[in-house]
Write an enzyme that holds these catalytic residues in place. Structure first.
Site, short mmCIF file in Angstrom:
data_model
loop_
_atom_site.label_atom_id
_atom_site.label_comp_id
_atom_site.label_asym_id
_atom_site.label_seq_id
_atom_site.Cartn_x
_atom_site.Cartn_y
_atom_site.Cartn_z
N LYS A 23 -28.08 -14.90 -11.85
CA LYS A 23 -27.52 -14.00 -10.59
C LYS A 23 -27.26 -12.66 -10.93
CE LYS A 23 -23.76 -15.34 -9.28
NZ LYS A 23 -22.58 -14.34 -9.25
N ASP A 292 -16.89 -16.28 -17.83
CA ASP A 292 -17.45 -16.90 -16.77
C ASP A 292 -17.74 -18.34 -17.30
OD1 ASP A 292 -17.41 -15.52 -14.52
OD2 ASP A 292 -19.46 -14.82 -14.66
#
Length: 409
Positions: A23, A292
């Site tokens: 992404k 993340d």
């Protein structure tokens, strides 16, 4: 939609899974292709965020709604500010209107941008009137979200005089900055990153160029967790990955060595295999450059009955949710002994795991996916399970390839 999830308990797992493009790389590549039409992109992410980004880049006036996509909010703010003739209102979900953006807006205004706040000062929605930005020097605090920094760097080569960006203080999220500069290099943009000063040269056009997006390392983290929670000998093959990755989350291959997980590279793929049990009872990580994967690591430790101390997590407070508080709440439901500060997480050893706990996901894709591997240890319920489409639409079907039982409730 909520699902009941149970894992393939005590089985030796084996599967080959193709993961969608990163992404992070996809959104950067999409913006560069909007600035330079000669760029073609391959292995683009099929995530909601990438689709929202691609759609937003086609709009020149009116309202652009990026929903929950924080990357798109930051990147499109810079893009529209420098796009002459654009006149848009950039908005998103309720949570997006609570996520600060003043630091980026102030920096763009310093370069000459015309941006105003539609509602609360310092937060979206934003009214942006695009214009030619001729100033080329600006500074930012070095410890802010790397997305603010990358937003400026991505538009820098399209500016008449390029950009000199000074980062004040100790820099965090360096891999994401280097990812952006690496992609600029791939399209022929000259840049330098020395000390706290980044310089990007202007470039008027780009010859026909293909950017191949590497698959997402953040998404790979959930399979590292599954392997760590499984029997010795389990092996999962993931594609498509590069040994010299631009993604900061590729540090997974080092972190998970402590869990007994080995990574080997083949042609355009990785094999992750559990070769031993965890080598220590307490996992300690500074995740300032890869925040993340914090949720994944914390849940892995809990599932294995290990303690952990994770630091460098200050950016998690302003993600899709306050991820630190969300972890505290959901792991506590499961029986964890956990404490958090505004930038760290500490988990103490607990041996019992509560069964059939319903995990709330807080509109955060990573909450759903980070907790899913825990079904290797106990059956759980995942609320709002389709939140995974934000970054990994095929997640639940890929788990079924590993004999996970996924039942819609």
């Amino acid at each position: 939609m909520k699902i009941h999830l149970s894992g393939p308990n005590n089985k030796l797992l084996a599967a080959t899974i193709k993961i969608t493009g990163s992404k992070s790389e996809s959104n950067r590549s999409l913006l560069l292709s909007a600035l330079y039409p000669g760029i073609e992109i391959k292995n683009l992410s099929n995530s909601d965020d990438a689709q929202v980004m691609e759609k937003g880049l086609r709009i020149k006036e009116g309202t652009v709604d990026i929903h929950h996509a924080g990357t798109a909010m930051r990147f499109l703010t810079g893009y529209f500010a420098a796009l002459e003739g654009s006149d848009i209102v950039l908005t998103g979900s309720k949570r997006m209107t609570e996520r600060p953006i003043r630091i980026l807006v102030d920096a763009l205004k310093e370069l000459g941008a015309d941006i105003s706040y539609v509602k609360a000062a310092g937060y979206p929605p934003l009214r942006i009137k695009g214009k030619k930005l001729v100033r080329n020097k600006v500074s930012l605090p070095a410890n802010v979200s790397s997305q603010y920094i990358s937003s400026l760097l991505l538009i820098a080569p399209s500016l008449k005089n390029g950009l000199e960006l000074e980062l004040v203080g100790k820099i965090t999220s360096v891999p994401y900055i280097k990812m952006t500069l690496g992609l600029l290099s791939e399209i022929g943009v000259q840049s330098s990153f020395e000390g706290n000063l980044i310089k990007v040269e202007t470039k008027s056009d780009v010859n026909s160029t293909t950017l191949v997006v590497e698959s997402d390392w953040s998404s790979a983290s959930y399979f590292y967790s599954i392997v760590a929670l499984s029997k010795v000998g389990t092996e999962i093959i993931l594609s498509a990955y590069k040994e010299n990755s631009l993604q900061g989350d590729s540090v997974l291959q080092e972190v998970y060595k402590d869990f007994g997980v080995e990574t080997s590279f083949g042609e355009n793929q990785i094999a992750i295999k559990k070769i031993a049990e965890a080598s220590q009872s307490k996992i300690q990580c500074d995740l300032a450059n890869a925040p993340d994967i914090a949720q994944t690591i914390a849940v892995t430790c809990f599932g294995l009955g290990l303690s952990c101390h994770l630091v460098g997590l200050h950016t998690l407070k302003i993600k899709e949710t306050d991820r630190l508080e969300a972890l505290h709440t959901e792991l506590t439901k499961l029986g964890a002994d956990i404490s958090v500060t505004d930038k760290s997480l500490t988990l103490n050893i607990t041996n019992a795991i509560n069964m059939d706990v319903a995990i709330d996901t807080y509109n955060d894709h990573r909450m759903a996916m980070a907790f899913a591997p825990l079904a290797m240890r106990t059956s759980i319920v995942i609320n709002d399970a389709m939140v995974v489409t934000k970054s990994y639409p095929d997640f639940w079907s890929d788990l079924q390839k590993l004999q996970f039982q996924v039942k819609e409730l």
